[in-house]
Design a protein around this motif. Structure first.
Motif, PDB file in Angstrom:
ATOM      1  N   GLU A 138      15.587   2.284  39.508  1.00  0.00           N
ATOM      2  CA  GLU A 138      16.570   1.259  39.162  1.00  0.00           C
ATOM      3  C   GLU A 138      16.346  -0.012  39.973  1.00  0.00           C
ATOM      4  O   GLU A 138      16.520  -1.125  39.450  1.00  0.00           O
ATOM      5  N   TYR A 139      15.941   0.121  41.239  1.00  0.00           N
ATOM      6  CA  TYR A 139      15.630  -1.063  42.049  1.00  0.00           C
ATOM      7  C   TYR A 139      14.441  -1.818  41.457  1.00  0.00           C
ATOM      8  O   TYR A 139      14.439  -3.055  41.413  1.00  0.00           O
ATOM      9  N   ILE A 140      13.431  -1.068  40.999  1.00  0.00           N
ATOM     10  CA  ILE A 140      12.255  -1.711  40.415  1.00  0.00           C
ATOM     11  C   ILE A 140      12.621  -2.417  39.111  1.00  0.00           C
ATOM     12  O   ILE A 140      12.187  -3.549  38.851  1.00  0.00           O
ATOM     13  N   ASP A 141      13.447  -1.768  38.289  1.00  0.00           N
ATOM     14  CA  ASP A 141      13.899  -2.432  37.061  1.00  0.00           C
ATOM     15  C   ASP A 141      14.722  -3.679  37.381  1.00  0.00           C
ATOM     16  O   ASP A 141      14.628  -4.689  36.671  1.00  0.00           O
ATOM     17  N   SER A 142      15.531  -3.605  38.423  1.00  0.00           N
ATOM     18  CA  SER A 142      16.321  -4.778  38.819  1.00  0.00           C
ATOM     19  C   SER A 142      15.401  -5.928  39.224  1.00  0.00           C
ATOM     20  O   SER A 142      15.699  -7.099  38.958  1.00  0.00           O
ATOM     21  N   TYR A 143      14.294  -5.598  39.869  1.00  0.00           N
ATOM     22  CA  TYR A 143      13.307  -6.627  40.244  1.00  0.00           C
ATOM     23  C   TYR A 143      12.797  -7.341  38.990  1.00  0.00           C
ATOM     24  O   TYR A 143      12.763  -8.575  38.932  1.00  0.00           O
ATOM     25  N   PHE A 144      12.388  -6.562  37.979  1.00  0.00           N
ATOM     26  CA  PHE A 144      11.852  -7.176  36.758  1.00  0.00           C
ATOM     27  C   PHE A 144      12.942  -7.920  35.989  1.00  0.00           C
ATOM     28  O   PHE A 144      12.689  -8.987  35.417  1.00  0.00           O
ATOM     29  N   HIS A 145      14.147  -7.377  35.989  1.00  0.00           N
ATOM     30  CA  HIS A 145      15.253  -8.040  35.297  1.00  0.00           C
ATOM     31  C   HIS A 145      15.526  -9.400  35.915  1.00  0.00           C
ATOM     32  O   HIS A 145      15.752 -10.392  35.204  1.00  0.00           O
ATOM     33  N   GLU A 146      15.480  -9.459  37.240  1.00  0.00           N
ATOM     34  CA  GLU A 146      15.680 -10.740  37.933  1.00  0.00           C
ATOM     35  C   GLU A 146      14.521 -11.691  37.660  1.00  0.00           C
ATOM     36  O   GLU A 146      14.720 -12.890  37.436  1.00  0.00           O
ATOM     37  N   LYS A 147      13.309 -11.148  37.659  1.00  0.00           N
ATOM     38  CA  LYS A 147      12.118 -11.972  37.436  1.00  0.00           C
ATOM     39  C   LYS A 147      12.157 -12.648  36.072  1.00  0.00           C
ATOM     40  O   LYS A 147      11.749 -13.809  35.927  1.00  0.00           O
ATOM     41  N   TYR A 148      12.639 -11.944  35.057  1.00  0.00           N
ATOM     42  CA  TYR A 148      12.607 -12.450  33.690  1.00  0.00           C
ATOM     43  C   TYR A 148      13.963 -12.946  33.195  1.00  0.00           C
ATOM     44  O   TYR A 148      14.135 -13.178  31.998  1.00  0.00           O
ATOM     45  N   LYS A 149      14.896 -13.146  34.097  1.00  0.00           N
ATOM     46  CA  LYS A 149      16.267 -13.474  33.684  1.00  0.00           C
ATOM     47  C   LYS A 149      16.374 -14.816  32.949  1.00  0.00           C
ATOM     48  O   LYS A 149      17.295 -15.022  32.156  1.00  0.00           O
ATOM     49  N   ASN A 150      15.452 -15.728  33.197  1.00  0.00           N
ATOM     50  CA  ASN A 150      15.535 -17.053  32.570  1.00  0.00           C
ATOM     51  C   ASN A 150      14.733 -17.151  31.270  1.00  0.00           C
ATOM     52  O   ASN A 150      14.675 -18.218  30.654  1.00  0.00           O
ATOM     53  N   ILE A 151      14.124 -16.048  30.864  1.00  0.00           N
ATOM     54  CA  ILE A 151      13.375 -16.057  29.600  1.00  0.00           C
ATOM     55  C   ILE A 151      14.339 -15.801  28.446  1.00  0.00           C
ATOM     56  O   ILE A 151      15.107 -14.835  28.460  1.00  0.00           O
ATOM     57  N   GLN A 152      14.327 -16.693  27.489  1.00  0.00           N
ATOM     58  CA  GLN A 152      15.194 -16.557  26.319  1.00  0.00           C
ATOM     59  C   GLN A 152      14.495 -15.706  25.262  1.00  0.00           C
ATOM     60  O   GLN A 152      13.479 -16.112  24.706  1.00  0.00           O
ATOM     61  N   PRO A 153      15.015 -14.521  24.997  1.00  0.00           N
ATOM     62  CA  PRO A 153      14.368 -13.679  23.974  1.00  0.00           C
ATOM     63  C   PRO A 153      14.399 -14.353  22.605  1.00  0.00           C
ATOM     64  O   PRO A 153      15.346 -15.067  22.264  1.00  0.00           O
ATOM     65  N   LEU A 154      13.374 -14.111  21.822  1.00  0.00           N
ATOM     66  CA  LEU A 154      13.337 -14.605  20.462  1.00  0.00           C
ATOM     67  C   LEU A 154      14.397 -13.885  19.628  1.00  0.00           C
ATOM     68  O   LEU A 154      14.856 -12.799  19.982  1.00  0.00           O
ATOM     69  N   ALA A 155      14.769 -14.501  18.531  1.00  0.00           N
ATOM     70  CA  ALA A 155      15.761 -13.872  17.652  1.00  0.00           C
ATOM     71  C   ALA A 155      15.261 -12.526  17.137  1.00  0.00           C
ATOM     72  O   ALA A 155      16.044 -11.619  16.852  1.00  0.00           O
ATOM     73  N   SER A 156      13.946 -12.401  17.046  1.00  0.00           N
ATOM     74  CA  SER A 156      13.345 -11.159  16.541  1.00  0.00           C
ATOM     75  C   SER A 156      13.021 -10.160  17.653  1.00  0.00           C
ATOM     76  O   SER A 156      12.442  -9.100  17.388  1.00  0.00           O
ATOM     77  N   ALA A 157      13.396 -10.481  18.907  1.00  0.00           N
ATOM     78  CA  ALA A 157      13.030  -9.627  20.046  1.00  0.00           C
ATOM     79  C   ALA A 157      13.647  -8.243  19.911  1.00  0.00           C
ATOM     80  O   ALA A 157      14.766  -8.085  19.420  1.00  0.00           O
ATOM     81  N   ARG A 158      12.900  -7.247  20.344  1.00  0.00           N
ATOM     82  CA  ARG A 158      13.365  -5.866  20.287  1.00  0.00           C
ATOM     83  C   ARG A 158      13.378  -5.277  21.696  1.00  0.00           C
ATOM     84  O   ARG A 158      12.658  -5.732  22.579  1.00  0.00           O
ATOM     85  N   ILE A 159      14.183  -4.241  21.889  1.00  0.00           N
ATOM     86  CA  ILE A 159      14.200  -3.542  23.167  1.00  0.00           C
ATOM     87  C   ILE A 159      13.199  -2.401  23.102  1.00  0.00           C
ATOM     88  O   ILE A 159      12.962  -1.821  22.031  1.00  0.00           O
ATOM     89  N   ASN A 160      12.587  -2.088  24.233  1.00  0.00           N
ATOM     90  CA  ASN A 160      11.586  -1.025  24.280  1.00  0.00           C
ATOM     91  C   ASN A 160      12.257   0.331  24.473  1.00  0.00           C
ATOM     92  O   ASN A 160      13.381   0.422  24.971  1.00  0.00           O
ATOM     93  N   THR A 161      11.546   1.387  24.107  1.00  0.00           N
ATOM     94  CA  THR A 161      12.110   2.727  24.234  1.00  0.00           C
ATOM     95  C   THR A 161      12.352   3.115  25.683  1.00  0.00           C
ATOM     96  O   THR A 161      13.210   3.930  25.984  1.00  0.00           O
ATOM     97  N   GLU A 162      11.583   2.550  26.612  1.00  0.00           N
ATOM     98  CA  GLU A 162      11.824   2.782  28.029  1.00  0.00           C
ATOM     99  C   GLU A 162      11.616   1.470  28.776  1.00  0.00           C
ATOM    100  O   GLU A 162      10.910   0.575  28.314  1.00  0.00           O
TER     101      GLU A 162
END
Length: 201
Positions: A86-110
């Motif tokens: 969870e700490y590692i995911d929090s790192y990536f979440h913070e790193k990419y927090k300013n990226i605006q997902p495309l309208a077609s963006a999908r979430i990954n299975t993991e």
């Protein structure tokens, strides 16, 4: 590529652990706190210690009290492992927090960190299968089988590494997005495990 960097750190952590090969040995993390490298090293150290706990609990001559001791140690280690993911995911979440997902963006299975968790375990499988393939006290059939399995594990690492790098690239481009999901493990929580909270009464 992030996966190559992860693999290097995992190999370092596994090698460092096996200099001592003691489950109780505290991790002496060589990387600066609050960095991804620190998290990756600590994560793999936990996995490596737990690998050897799992070996110990399968000893056919183990005494019942020892089983209990190892089971509780494994439970605690699993909690630490989950927290670290969870700490590692929090790192990536913070790193990419300013990226605006495309309208077609999908979430990954993991999430990225759970894929990296599998990469850490794979590094351990590779290390120990390589050890088995180099044994001098085993017969030729065993060595051949282990070499074949090692080749498969190495290919799995290539495939998983590629998938992780592609996932992070997709997140960076806004083609996928991520969330940090807490695992909500209940068995270690005295407020959520009925065996624990009923015993308090």
């Amino acid at each position: 590529m992030i996966s190559e960097h992860c693999n290097q750190i995992f190999e370092q952590a596994i090698g460092d652990y096996h200099r001592f090969n003691e489950v109780e040995k505290q991790c002496e993390n060589p990387f600066a706190p609050v960095t991804l490298d620190n998290l990756l090293y600590a994560k793999c150290w936990i996995d490596t210690a737990q690998w050897h706990m799992e070996d110990e609990i399968r000893n056919p001559s183990i005494q019942p009290l020892e089983v209990v001791k190892w089971k509780r140690s494994i439970d605690a280690s699993n909690q630490d492992r989950t927290d670290m993911v969870e700490y590692i995911d929090s790192y990536f979440h913070e790193k990419y927090k300013n990226i605006q997902p495309l309208a077609s963006a999908r979430i990954n299975t993991e999430s990225p960190a759970w894929a990296i968790d599998r990469l850490s375990i794979l590094a351990l499988k590779i290390y120990h299968m390589r050890e088995e393939s180099l044994r001098t006290d085993a017969d030729e059939a065993h060595i051949t089988e282990c070499k074949n399995k090692l080749a498969i594990l190495l290919q799995q690492r290539v495939d998983l590494s590629t998938a992780i790098d592609e996932l992070l690239e997709d997140i960076e481009k806004g083609e996928k997005y991520m969330k940090v999901y807490r695992q909500m493990k209940m068995y270690n929580d005295p407020e959520l495990n009925p065996v624990l909270y009923n015993n308090k009464k």
